[in-house]
Design a protein around this motif. Structure first.
Motif, PDB file in Angstrom:
ATOM      1  N   GLY A 137      -9.800-100.885  65.086  1.00 48.93           N
ATOM      2  CA  GLY A 137      -9.318 -99.663  65.722  1.00 48.93           C
ATOM      3  C   GLY A 137      -9.497 -99.745  67.232  1.00 48.93           C
ATOM      4  N   TYR A 138      -9.137 -98.670  67.899  1.00 45.61           N
ATOM      5  CA  TYR A 138      -9.247 -98.655  69.356  1.00 45.61           C
ATOM      6  C   TYR A 138     -10.695 -98.642  69.806  1.00 45.61           C
ATOM      7  CZ  TYR A 138      -4.279 -97.619  69.755  1.00 45.61           C
ATOM      8  OH  TYR A 138      -2.909 -97.701  69.695  1.00 45.61           O
ATOM      9  N   GLU A 179     -13.821 -97.427  72.030  1.00 46.87           N
ATOM     10  CA  GLU A 179     -14.139 -96.043  72.396  1.00 46.87           C
ATOM     11  C   GLU A 179     -13.513 -95.633  73.733  1.00 46.87           C
ATOM     12  OE1 GLU A 179     -18.140 -93.409  73.280  1.00 46.87           O
ATOM     13  OE2 GLU A 179     -18.300 -95.144  71.951  1.00 46.87           O
ATOM     14  N   SER A 180     -13.582 -96.519  74.730  1.00 52.36           N
ATOM     15  CA  SER A 180     -13.028 -96.179  76.048  1.00 52.36           C
ATOM     16  C   SER A 180     -11.514 -96.031  75.993  1.00 52.36           C
ATOM     17  CB  SER A 180     -13.409 -97.244  77.079  1.00 52.36           C
ATOM     18  OG  SER A 180     -12.935 -98.522  76.680  1.00 52.36           O
ATOM     19  N   VAL A 181     -10.856 -96.834  75.172  1.00 53.52           N
ATOM     20  CA  VAL A 181      -9.407 -96.757  75.028  1.00 53.52           C
ATOM     21  C   VAL A 181      -9.018 -95.480  74.301  1.00 53.52           C
ATOM     22  CG1 VAL A 181      -7.360 -97.842  74.020  1.00 53.52           C
ATOM     23  CG2 VAL A 181      -9.144 -99.255  75.077  1.00 53.52           C
ATOM     24  N   GLN A 182      -9.754 -95.144  73.247  1.00 52.31           N
ATOM     25  CA  GLN A 182      -9.460 -93.916  72.512  1.00 52.31           C
ATOM     26  C   GLN A 182      -9.644 -92.692  73.401  1.00 52.31           C
ATOM     27  OE1 GLN A 182      -8.156 -93.833  69.215  1.00 52.31           O
ATOM     28  NE2 GLN A 182      -7.651 -91.820  70.063  1.00 52.31           N
ATOM     29  N   ALA A 183     -10.681 -92.710  74.232  1.00 44.95           N
ATOM     30  CA  ALA A 183     -10.904 -91.599  75.166  1.00 44.95           C
ATOM     31  C   ALA A 183      -9.741 -91.483  76.148  1.00 44.95           C
ATOM     32  CB  ALA A 183     -12.223 -91.789  75.909  1.00 44.95           C
ATOM     33  N   PHE A 184      -9.239 -92.620  76.615  1.00 44.58           N
ATOM     34  CA  PHE A 184      -8.110 -92.640  77.530  1.00 44.58           C
ATOM     35  C   PHE A 184      -6.864 -92.090  76.852  1.00 44.58           C
ATOM     36  CE2 PHE A 184      -4.935 -95.487  79.929  1.00 44.58           C
ATOM     37  CZ  PHE A 184      -4.829 -94.602  80.994  1.00 44.58           C
ATOM     38  N   LEU A 190     -10.297-105.939  78.250  1.00 48.10           N
ATOM     39  CA  LEU A 190      -9.041-106.680  78.301  1.00 48.10           C
ATOM     40  C   LEU A 190      -8.280-106.492  76.994  1.00 48.10           C
ATOM     41  CD1 LEU A 190     -10.128-110.016  80.013  1.00 48.10           C
ATOM     42  CD2 LEU A 190      -8.785-108.156  81.009  1.00 48.10           C
ATOM     43  N   TYR A 191      -6.991-106.286  77.130  1.00 42.36           N
ATOM     44  CA  TYR A 191      -6.173-106.007  75.953  1.00 42.36           C
ATOM     45  C   TYR A 191      -6.150-107.201  74.997  1.00 42.36           C
ATOM     46  CZ  TYR A 191      -2.255-105.049  72.955  1.00 42.36           C
ATOM     47  OH  TYR A 191      -1.480-104.862  71.847  1.00 42.36           O
ATOM     48  N   ASN A 192      -6.446-106.907  73.742  1.00 45.27           N
ATOM     49  CA  ASN A 192      -6.356-107.891  72.671  1.00 45.27           C
ATOM     50  C   ASN A 192      -6.054-107.107  71.402  1.00 45.27           C
ATOM     51  OD1 ASN A 192      -6.751-109.656  70.551  1.00 45.27           O
ATOM     52  ND2 ASN A 192      -8.602-110.587  71.395  1.00 45.27           N
ATOM     53  N   ASP A 193      -4.840-107.212  70.901  1.00 42.81           N
ATOM     54  CA  ASP A 193      -4.438-106.381  69.769  1.00 42.81           C
ATOM     55  C   ASP A 193      -5.181-106.735  68.488  1.00 42.81           C
ATOM     56  OD1 ASP A 193      -2.843-104.102  69.189  1.00 42.81           O
ATOM     57  OD2 ASP A 193      -1.566-105.371  67.919  1.00 42.81           O
ATOM     58  N   ASP A 199      -1.129-100.896  78.806  1.00 41.33           N
ATOM     59  CA  ASP A 199      -0.833-101.669  77.591  1.00 41.33           C
ATOM     60  C   ASP A 199      -1.658-101.179  76.409  1.00 41.33           C
ATOM     61  OD1 ASP A 199       1.018-103.148  78.999  1.00 41.33           O
ATOM     62  OD2 ASP A 199      -0.281-104.886  79.267  1.00 41.33           O
ATOM     63  N   TRP A 200      -2.947-100.935  76.632  1.00 35.18           N
ATOM     64  CA  TRP A 200      -3.802-100.412  75.563  1.00 35.18           C
ATOM     65  C   TRP A 200      -3.303 -99.045  75.099  1.00 35.18           C
ATOM     66  CZ3 TRP A 200      -6.917-102.122  72.084  1.00 35.18           C
ATOM     67  CH2 TRP A 200      -7.806-103.180  72.328  1.00 35.18           C
ATOM     68  N   ALA A 201      -3.074 -98.148  76.050  1.00 36.83           N
ATOM     69  CA  ALA A 201      -2.713 -96.774  75.692  1.00 36.83           C
ATOM     70  C   ALA A 201      -1.378 -96.701  74.967  1.00 36.83           C
ATOM     71  CB  ALA A 201      -2.669 -95.907  76.950  1.00 36.83           C
TER      72      ALA A 201
END
Length: 194
Positions: A60-61, A63-68, A50-53, A98-100
């Motif tokens: 940092g991002y 791992e799954s978000v960075q891969a995306f 879930l997105y949480n800035d 939103d994450w990406a």
């Protein structure tokens, strides 16, 4: 290699996590029906938290978000198959976008994008697709306007294993993917001129 010989890399995203999802089945059909100069790699967004800035700013991002983000950045184009939940975009898909889309260098900027959807109802996720288009206006994604793929009454167009069996839909999807290839190459040529 000439422009026409360079294979196109497209990231496919399903907005559904359900195993028997009609949209995931549609995306697999698109992968299998893609023209010879296009490869569609499906990215599974199930592991994106879930997105949480606060997470991004502190650690940092994930791992799954960075891969995306890396997959989106490396791709020549994006193909999204979205369900429609309550007249809008599924939360998991909006969450991944939103994450990406956070800085730096959000990967949807000037990226050719195509949207499709399938549903048991007759409208084939039309409202969700229009909401998704609005998101990409802000993100400066180059969404293909037509043809629009809205597979209505989709439960009658796939077999129990999720294989697309309706010949009219197969033919339409093939044409859609050829147009997506043209859409991507058009924006590649425009970018190379600047």
């Amino acid at each position: 290699m000439t422009d026409q010989q360079t294979p196109l890399r497209v990231v496919g995203i399903s907005g559904s996590l359900r195993k028997a999802s009609l949209n995931s089945a549609s995306l697999r059909a698109a992968r299998d029906l893609a023209p010879p100069d296009m490869a569609i790699d499906i990215f599974d967004i199930a592991d994106i938290p879930l997105y949480n800035d606060d997470i991004r700013t502190e650690n940092g991002y994930p791992e799954s978000v960075q891969a995306f983000r890396d997959a989106l950045k490396a791709a020549d184009g994006v193909l999204i198959a979205t369900p429609e939940y309550n007249y809008s975009i599924p939360g998991v898909l909006k969450n991944a976008i939103d994450w990406a889309s956070r800085p730096p260098e959000q990967p949807f900027d000037a990226k050719p994008i195509a949207i499709m959807g399938a549903s048991p109802g007759v409208l084939g996720t039309s409202r969700a697709q229009y909401h998704l288009r609005q998101c990409f206006v802000y993100l400066n994604g180059f969404v293909m306007n037509r043809p629009e793929v809205m597979i209505g009454q989709a439960n009658s167009k796939f077999d129990p294993e999720g294989k697309l069996t309706d010949q009219g839909t197969i033919d339409f999807l093939k044409g859609f993917l050829v147009t997506l290839a043209d859409h991507i190459r058009y924006h590649q040529r425009a970018k190379s001129r600047h």
